[in-house]
Each structure stands twice: as C-alpha cells, then as structure tokens.
Design an enzyme around this catalytic site. Structure first.
Site, PDB file in Angstrom:
ATOM      1  N   ASP A 203       0.705  -1.450   0.161  1.00  0.00           N
ATOM      2  CA  ASP A 203       0.188  -0.002   0.103  1.00  0.00           C
ATOM      3  C   ASP A 203       0.872   1.367  -0.084  1.00  0.00           C
ATOM      4  OD1 ASP A 203      -2.242   1.550   0.065  1.00  0.00           O
ATOM      5  OD2 ASP A 203      -2.411   1.605   2.116  1.00  0.00           O
ATOM      6  N   GLU A 447       3.562  -8.150   6.871  1.00  0.00           N
ATOM      7  CA  GLU A 447       2.244  -8.677   6.625  1.00  0.00           C
ATOM      8  C   GLU A 447       2.505  -9.869   5.241  1.00  0.00           C
ATOM      9  OE1 GLU A 447      -0.705  -5.708   5.885  1.00  0.00           O
ATOM     10  OE2 GLU A 447      -0.506  -5.208   8.075  1.00  0.00           O
ATOM     11  N   GLU A 536       1.243  -1.784  14.107  1.00  0.00           N
ATOM     12  CA  GLU A 536       0.317  -0.990  13.246  1.00  0.00           C
ATOM     13  C   GLU A 536      -0.972  -0.852  14.082  1.00  0.00           C
ATOM     14  OE1 GLU A 536      -0.011  -1.637   9.084  1.00  0.00           O
ATOM     15  OE2 GLU A 536       2.091  -1.629   8.942  1.00  0.00           O
TER      16      GLU A 536
END
Ligand SMILES: *[C@@H]1O[C@H](CO)[C@@H](O)[C@H](O)[C@H]1NC(C)=O
Ligand SMILES: *[C@@H]1O[C@H](CO)[C@@H](O)[C@H](O)[C@H]1NC(C)=O
Ligand SMILES: *[C@@H]1O[C@H](CO)[C@@H](O)[C@H](O)[C@H]1NC(C)=O
Ligand SMILES: *[C@@H]1O[C@H](CO)[C@@H](O)[C@H](O)[C@H]1NC(C)=O
Ligand SMILES: *[C@@H]1O[C@H](CO)[C@@H](O)[C@H](O)[C@H]1NC(C)=O
Ligand SMILES: *[C@@H]1O[C@H](CO)[C@@H](O)[C@H](O)[C@H]1NC(C)=O
Length: 641
Positions: A203, A447, A536
């Site tokens: 992202d 991730e 996060e």
C-alpha cells in the site's frame, strides 16, 4: 570482475571477489576524499515497446544527449512526479541517468596508491552502472547501497572527465522484494495493443529513481574494508569487541583509538580483532530514557602499510554506542532496563520528491518525532537512508530495521528464487547497519501471507540465516495473520501484530475495538509466550474534516480509534505488550484506489508535516509513557522544539 574468471586465475579470482565485503558509509578522513554527485543529471525514459532501445543502441557508449533528447533530473529524487507527463509518473521499465564529472588530478596520477570508488546510496529497483562506457556493476534491490571500484577505468583514461551512466529498471516481479507482477491486457476491445500495468500488493506508490546520494570517494590502495563492532556490559565495564578487515595487502598494522565525543582518548587497541574495555561507560540510551540519550564514542581505526617502499596510511572513524539488548518472554531490555516502544511507522515519502533523500525533510521529521515524544520507529517497509539512521544513533531513536519484503501474498513469492534473494537482502542490510546502536531488532517482512504452507520453511530459513550473521539482535517479522495459522511466528523473538479494528472491518463500530484487541493480545500470548508489539494500528482522517458523534474519515473518528486502542494497551503493557507503533507518522502516496484519497491518510501528520488532532492525543500519551518508564522522570517536561 569478468576477466579474472579463468581456471588458472581461480585463486586470484576468489581473492578479488573477497574485495567487496564491506559497505562502510563513505566518510572523509586524513586518507579519504569525497565528492558528491548530487544535483542535476541527464535523463531519458525508454518508451520503446520492449523498453530495450537503450541496450540495442548502447546508450552508455557516448553521452546520452548524443543519441536522443534528454531532460534534467535531480538526484536524489524519484523521477515520477517531476514532470507534467502522466506517462512518466506511471512509467514501468528502463530509465537512463547520466552525469559527467571532472575528477581531481590527484585522484588519477598515483594509481599505485589511490583507489577511486563510485557509490550509490540506493536506486530503485534494478541498476546497471557504466563508467566511460564500461560496465562496472549491477545491483538488484531498491533500498540498499552498492559500489564499484572504478580506479582502473578513470586512471587509464586520457582526461579527467568521467561519465557515469546508470540504467534503472523499476519493474517488479514475483521474485523481487517487494514483489509485483506485470499484467498484459489482451482484450483489444478494452485496451490498446501491448497494454500492460504493474500490479503490487503493498500500500504505497512504487516511486522510482536514484533515491539517495551518489558519491565518488577515494581510499588508499591498501584500505580498511569493513569494521564490525559489538558491545556488551559486564558490571561497570563496557566491552567493545571489534573486527577489522583490510584489503590490498597482508602486511599491515592496525591501531585503534576509542575517543569521547570531545576527543579525549578512552582506550586504545591494535590488531585486526580484539576487545576494548571502557570502565564506567557512558551508555547509549534511548531518547527520553536518560538525560543524555544517544551517547556515541568514536572509534578511530588507523591502518599502516607500505606501498612501493613508501608508508601508506588509511583512517576511518566509526561512531560506537555501548548498549545491550535482551529479550525475555515478556520484556524487551535495553541496558538491562525494560524498554517500551512508543513510536511510529514511517515512510520515506514527501510530495514531489517521492522517496528522494531531502535534508530539510529529515530534520523536520526528527523534530516532529521528538516533539511527539516518540522513542522509536520501524523502517516500514524498506531500509531507510543511512543519513536518517545516523540521526537515530545520535538522538537515541530506537529502530526496528525492516527489509523490503512487503506485499508477499502469493505462493509464488515464497519460492526458492525469492528466498535466495531475500537472504542476500538480509546480508546487505546487516552489512550496512550492523554497527548501529539504534538498531535493536531486524524485521524480515511485513504482512506476508504467513499462513501459506511454504511460509514455514521460508521464514525459518530467513530468520535462521539472519541470526547466524548477527547473533546479537532479536529478529521479528510483522504479521496480520491469525495467531494460530501463522507459520512464521514460531521462529521470531518478538511477535509484531498489525490490526485495524473498526476500520477495515466492523466499519464505524468503535465499540468493538476493546474486546477485539484484548482477544488479539491474549490469543497471541497464550499461543507463543513471547512479548508483543502492536506494530500498526490507526485510521484514515482527512485533515479539517469534523463529525461528532465520530464518523469514519473525520478527525474525531481518528482520535476515537486511538483512544480505544490505548485503553487496552494500558492494561496489557503491564503484562507482555512491549510497544505500540502508530500507522502512520504522516500521510503518504499510494496507488490510486477507491479507498485512497490522494494516498493513504492514516498519518497523524499531513504529508506536509502539519499535525492532525491525533498527533496531540499521541503526544500527551507518549510523554506520559516516557515519564513512567524513564530514569529521569522528575525532570521530564515537554522539550521546546
Ligand atoms: C555487466 O558486467 C557483468 C559482469 O561482468 C555481466 O554479468 C553483465 O552481463 C554485464 N551487463 C551488461 C548489461 O553488459
Ligand atoms: C526491466 O524492464 C523490462 C521491461 O519493463 C522487463 O521486461 C524486465 O524483466 C526488467 N529487467 C530486470 C532485470 O529487471
Ligand atoms: C612487513 O612490514 C614490516 C614493516 O614495514 C617490514 O619490516 C617487513 O619486512 C614486511 N614484511 C613483508 C613480508 O613484507
Ligand atoms: C527449493 O530448494 C529446496 C532445497 O534445495 C528443495 O528441496 C526444493 O525442492 C526447492 N523447491 C522448489 C519449489 O524448487
Ligand atoms: C560481528 O562480530 C561478532 C562477534 O564479535 C559476530 O558474532 C558477528 O557475526 C559479526 N557480524 C558480522 C555481520 O560479521
Ligand atoms: C512528568 O512527571 C513530572 C513529575 O511527576 C511532572 O512534573 C512532569 O510535568 C511530567 N511530564 C509530562 C510531560 O507529563
């Protein structure tokens, strides 16, 4: 490199390869000169269908302007946002950079004694470098330095003008870090012939270009190639263990002098390895944990050798922080004291510069971090510039040093080809950052699809390899998988978990955050019995957008999410939660999508570094947390920034 690889020269060859082990940050000294090549370079993107015209026409053989049009391009910077051409913003393929530079005569005259090195701080993603038309090196990976000894080429050429050409490819494949893929769109009713797009599963915008400084520097021909320093603490004595590698001769001597900041000699040593003992050392402490955080000693390494009957000297000075790191099943100890990470995730990202290194931005960001009371950050999701890491060392900002393994979502990202490259990236990262006291943990990924079957062997291998090269630091990766299905977690020292309750699911339902977060922590801890960092959490907000009761994207919702998280963090940090890193320090650019309004808006600061309401919530919290855990709480007041 190439000519030595005949059988007869095998021995020489392996010695020559042993050459490039070190990647010391280029620093001027009595024996080393440095010339920055930052500024305007010539630039051309290869828009040919195959993106290969530059190779077919050998653009590196003569000045770039002689084989077509060029534009001005600053270095360091991303090339994407600097022109008004949308095709360049979204460009995928090979771009060409060129710089002509005059070298000092003194660098060229004494080939026997002077070595000239070209070093690129980083260039995203794949680079090929030519000097005066001769291919000197290639490098894969967008966030770590590489260099080439160019002495022979520049010292053999007739003039002092030296032409540096760098071809750069930003194409990502399933085996690059980060991975990506090129999708060809074959439906001719929808797309023109040959149409393709680059797809990624991370992202942030895939900014590309020469992102960090390019320098030329000299060393003597017998030189200090690498220094490895590790520190331990035995009661009142700091032990600095060192290893120095030298290239160019086997007959040399080494003198080491450890100094205080102001130059006073603390202790001395000699030889390529040994221990320096510092009685009652000034320890390297994190910011806000001590009144004098980030204390650095300076280790001067002096090499004495002889070339052609004449003495030759090389000097390199390395900052050294004396500190220890130790992880238990519920604590993270720095110098034997429990350390709680209250910090941020960052990006190297700002407006038209993209990911290009920028001094004003660096200084502003550190001032904001200290204003905020942040004692740490994670280099999400790639290694940051060495210039940034230097300030972390100096200010006591603790770093979780993350490699660019982000967006690994498919089986194809866990094959042997990816693994082999991943191991090299960890080697390069540790080679660069191993001596930094600020770096307290390596993160090998963010991730990944760590629930996939191949992830187990994959992460076992990467983590084992990382620990073998650097046994002094804990290793983690950042997970958003289910606690029971994550196949990498058994190999880490610290569990790092990302979650976005009431943002990516249960949207708008602030009331479920506390229960879900409590469950998250308890499940992970029961399963793994390892300390946990909330690596996060956060929410998007559009600055200036208000709504109460809070609705998503308003500043009120942003702060409400944070407060819900904090109430559970405050309970669990008394047990085994050892840190919280907000996502994100500042807004940043992403690919275009319906959920992204000119990028990701989860920053507590805007992309222009102005605070949103969330910044003030965190500031109060972080200074309070510091007050609780610090050794100097009675004197801890908001500093003036
Ligand atoms: C550059 O040199 C390397 C090493 O000699 C070689 O493997 C590579 O193919 C060369 N690349 C180009 C583009 O000439
Ligand atoms: C570079 O770019 C081309 C064209 O986009 C791509 O096909 C190729 O695989 C890339 N090569 C490397 C070494 O990254
Ligand atoms: C090594 O250097 C020392 C001091 O400069 C010199 O006396 C000695 O002869 C050298 N040895 C060799 C093998 O070159
Ligand atoms: C990857 O390498 C390992 C060990 O060399 C081998 O056992 C395995 O079959 C390889 N996997 C693939 C998909 O090639
Ligand atoms: C640095 O030295 C220590 C021993 O003092 C060793 O364990 C470690 O592997 C070395 N690190 C590197 C990157 O060579
Ligand atoms: C820290 O604690 C001291 C003493 O309790 C207090 O005077 C000071 O204001 C506190 N600082 C912050 C930032 O909360």
């Amino acid at each position: 490199m190439a000519p030595c690889c005949s059988l007869a020269l095998l021995l020489l060859c392996s010695q020559a390869l042993a050459h490039s082990k070190g990647m010391l940050y280029p620093r001027e000294s009595a024996s080393r000169e440095l010339k920055e090549l930052n500024g305007i370079w010539s630039f051309r993107a290869d828009f040919s269908q195959q993106r290969n015209e530059g190779f077919v026409q050998q653009w590196f053989r003569q000045p770039l302007r002689q084989n077509g049009p060029v534009i001005d391009m600053p270095v360091p910077a991303s090339f994407n946002e600097l022109t008004q051409d949308p095709a360049l913003r979204n460009y995928v393929g090979w771009v060409w950079y060129e710089k002509e530079v005059l070298l000092p005569r003194s660098w060229l005259l004494n080939a026997l004694r002077t070595r000239v090195v070209l070093r690129v701080g980083s260039a995203h993603y794949y680079s090929i470098v030519w000097v005066n038309g001769v291919n000197v090196t290639e490098h894969e990976g967008g966030h770590l330095p590489f260099e080439a000894d160019i002495s022979k080429i520049v010292q053999a050429s007739s003039g002092a003008l030296c032409r540096i050409t760098i071809a750069l490819n930003n194409t990502l494949t399933p085996h690059t870090l980060p991975p990506g893929s090129i999708q060809f769109m074959s439906d001719s009713s929808k797309y023109p012939k040959g149409y393709f797009v680059q797809k990624t599963k991370f992202d942030f915008f895939n900014y590309a270009g020469i992102h960090r400084p390019v320098v030329l520097y000299t060393t003597p021909t017998v030189y200090i190639d690498d220094i490895n320093v590790t520190t331990t603490l035995k009661e009142n004595v700091g032990v600095v263990r060192y290893q120095v590698s030298v290239v160019g001769d086997i007959n040399y001597s080494l003198l080491l002098t450890l100094r205080e900041k102001e130059g006073d000699v603390v202790t001395t040593g000699h030889g390529p390895s040994g221990e320096l003992k510092v009685v009652k050392p000034k320890l390297w402490w994190p910011y806000l944990m001590h009144e004098n955080p980030g204390y650095l000693y300076y280790l001067e390494v002096k090499l004495l050798a002889e070339v052609g009957g004449e003495p030759l000297e090389d000097v390199y000075t390395l900052p050294v922080g004396i500190r220890t790191v130790y992880v238990t099943s519920s604590q993270f100890l720095i110098n034997g004291k429990p350390f709680y990470f209250h910090g941020v995730n960052k990006h190297e990202d700002a407006d038209i510069r993209g990911k290009g290194l920028d001094w004003p931005l660096i200084v502003k960001d550190f001032n904001l971090l200290r204003w905020l009371g942040a004692n740490s950050f994670r280099t999400s999701h790639y290694p940051y510039a060495e210039e940034i890491m230097d300030l972390c060392d100096a200010y006591g900002i603790v770093v979780i040093d993350e490699c660019p393994a982000v967006g690994m979502k498919y089986e194809a990202n866990f094959g042997n080809k990816s693994l082999a490259h991943h191991l090299v990236v960890m080697e390069e990262l540790i080679r660069r950052d191993k001596n930094r006291p600020s770096v307290v943990m390596w993160s090998v990924a963010n991730e990944p699809a760590s629930e996939l079957p191949p992830a187990a062997q994959y992460f076992k291998t990467v983590i084992t390899h990382t620990k073998a090269i650097d046994p002094t630091r804990p290793v983690t990766f950042v997970s958003n998988a289910n606690y029971a299905k994550d196949r990498g977690a058994p190999y880490v020292d610290v569990i790092c978990v990302n979650s976005y309750f009431s943002w990516y699911h249960d949207q708008g339902h602030l009331e479920v955050i506390q229960l879900q977060l409590k469950t998250q922590f308890e499940k992970w801890y029961d399963h793994h019995k390892k300390p946990i960092i909330q690596s996060e959490y956060g929410a998007d907000s559009i600055p200036g957008l208000h709504y109460d009761p809070p609705l998503m994207f308003s500043e009120e919702y942003h702060t409400a999410v944070l407060k819900e998280y904090h109430s559970i963090l405050d309970k669990k940090r008394k047990e085994y939660v050892i840190g919280e890193l907000i996502w994100n320090f500042a807004d940043f650019m992403t690919d275009q999508a319906t959920t992204r309004v000119l990028g990701n808006k989860k920053g507590i600061f805007t992309r222009q570094r102005q605070p949103k309401a969330a910044a003030f919530i965190l500031r109060d919290r972080y200074w309070k947390l510091a007050n609780e855990s610090s050794c100097v709480h009675s004197t801890l007041k908001y500093n003036n920034f």
